[in-house]
Design an enzyme around this catalytic site. Structure first.
Site, PDB file in Angstrom:
ATOM      1  N   GLY A 137       9.899  -6.105   8.233  1.00  0.00           N
ATOM      2  CA  GLY A 137       9.588  -7.529   8.380  1.00  0.00           C
ATOM      3  C   GLY A 137       9.559  -8.315   7.084  1.00  0.00           C
ATOM      4  O   GLY A 137      10.301  -9.277   6.915  1.00  0.00           O
ATOM      5  N   GLY A 186       8.922  -2.073  12.431  1.00  0.00           N
ATOM      6  CA  GLY A 186       8.347  -0.741  12.605  1.00  0.00           C
ATOM      7  C   GLY A 186       9.380   0.346  12.861  1.00  0.00           C
ATOM      8  O   GLY A 186       9.265   1.463  12.338  1.00  0.00           O
ATOM      9  N   LYS A 200       0.793  -1.225   0.000  1.00  0.00           N
ATOM     10  CA  LYS A 200       0.000   0.000   0.000  1.00  0.00           C
ATOM     11  C   LYS A 200       0.827   1.277   0.000  1.00  0.00           C
ATOM     12  O   LYS A 200       1.745   1.434   0.795  1.00  0.00           O
ATOM     13  CB  LYS A 200      -0.891   0.016   1.240  1.00  0.00           C
TER      14      LYS A 200
END
Ligand code: 3PG
Ligand code: MG
Length: 401
Positions: A355, A378, A198
């Site tokens: 990840g 993150g 995205k």
């Protein structure tokens, strides 16, 4: 990057060292399925042991909802940790209070203990000063080696670093050095390779990278959103139809900042995302209406490869196709192999993280051939967004005291 103390700046002999680690590793049926984070932490523990410290390892594990949860106990990590450091590790079934104190008091210099999951206390995520004080009672010195949790302003990362003399561990130092080399004062040209599903989750990242890098190559389903915004027909491909205007803004920003954008010029398409699906490679302006783009095509892979030849520094986040489902891993693997080759030849400094990216590089078998592969998900992304990480800021603030 602010300055911070490292292990070489502190005297740990005979001292109780509270070591913030990130043992939040994947575990299935009680067994660790990827020990990378443990292996990368081990040198810090060994260094502290060799220097005669009493090492008290703290970590979170998973996201417990409220209070202790046996399924998220760090007990499962005792054996893997012992294996990684080659000695016994004591365990405290609570990270603060009498039980923790009893285990810490019993430690001799050169011995290590592991405390139960920090998130079993709600003070951890609340960054509670009281919880941090309870942790601080257990140690004389604080060492933070959890770069992958540095984006969390939690008590063991932020508040605690302000209560004790603090230093970065070796893994934290290596992560920060690699990211600094790639983005603060890199050898140019710098190429950023960004993939994933995205655009909407990576807007800040794209905006930050456009200001920092010379070339930006985009793959994965997020490229579909940009292609659609440029008026291409993308058939039934995954994309974010409501992001058109934002996508155009991103492309305009890149033009204004002289950042060259490389979008797919061809693609591997199929009717469905299924293993071994029958596939076709087509030019990007010939995507059949009933087809889905599932990987970059060989022309795009070649174009990215020649951009890599030109580049001196690479920052990579996100797979370039649906890499979990072969054969749609081909584009990512081809590019990963090129990155490995150029890095090995000393022509490219390559830094990757996130990840999915780490999993894709492992699948391509090149993890050890890049200059640096981050253990962070993150935290790596937030660094690429140009954000200050609380864990890094706390270490910098501690070095001024
Ligand atoms: C991670 O695995 O990304 C870190 O350990 C942080 O975990 P969290 O997202 O649960 O805070
Ligand atoms: Mg996470």
């Amino acid at each position: 990057m602010g300055k911070f103390r490292t292990l070489d700046d502190i005297d740990v002999r005979g001292k109780r060292v509270l070591l913030r680690a990130d043992l939040n590793v994947p575990v299935k049926d009680g067994l660790v399925t990827d020990a990378t984070r443990i292996e990368r932490l081990a040198p810090t523990i060994k260094a502290l042991i060799d220097r005669g410290a009493k090492v008290i390892v703290m970590s979170h594990f998973g996201r417990p909802k409220s209070g202790p949860d046996p399924a998220l106990s760090l007990r499962a990590l005792i054996a893997p940790l012992e294996k990684a450091i080659g000695r016994k590790v004591a365990f405290a079934s609570d990270c603060i209070g009498d039980e923790a104190k009893r285990v810490v008091v019993a430690l001799e210099p050169g011995q290590a203990a592991l405390l139960e999951n920090l998130r079993f206390h709600k003070g951890e995520e609340a960054n509670s000063p009281d919880f941090a004080r309870a942790l601080a009672e257990l140690g004389d010195i604080y060492v933070d080696d959890a770069f992958s949790a540095a984006h969390r302003a939690h008590a063991s990362i932020d508040a605690l670093a302000r209560l004790l003399p603090a230093a970065a561990g070796k893994l934290m130092e290596a992560e920060l050095e690699a990211l600094t080399a790639a983005l603060e004062a890199p050898k140019r040209p710098v190429l950023a390779l960004v993939g994933g599903a995205k655009v909407s989750t990576k807007l800040d990242l794209l905006r930050f990278l456009i200001r920092k890098v010379d070339l930006l190559a985009i793959g994965g389903a997020m490229a579909n959103t940009l292609l659609l915004a440029e008026g291409k027909e993308i058939g039934r491909s995954l994309c974010e139809r409501d992001m058109g205007e934002t996508a155009r803004e991103i492309l305009t920003l890149a033009r204004e900042r002289n950042c060259r954008v490389i979008l797919p010029e061809d693609a591997v398409v199929a009717r469905d995302l299924a293993p071994g699906a029958s596939t076709r490679e087509v030019a990007i302006d010939a995507i059949p209406p009933d087809a889905m783009i599932l990987d970059i095509g060989s022309g795009t892979a070649a174009r990215i490869s020649s951009a890599l030849e030109e580049a001196r520094t690479l920052v990579w986040n996100g797979p370039l196709g649906a890499f979990e489902t072969p054969p749609f891993d081909r584009g990512t693997i081809t590019v990963a192999e090129k990155v490995a080759e150029l890095t090995g030849a000393g022509r490219l400094l390559s830094v990757a993280g996130g990840g999915d990216t780490v999993a894709a590089l492992a699948a391509a078998g090149v993890t050890d051939e890049l200059s640096y592969v981050s253990t962070a998900g993150g935290a790596f992304l937030e660094w690429l967004e140009g954000r200050e990480l609380p864990g890094v800021a706390a270490l910098a603030a501690a070095s001024d005291r």
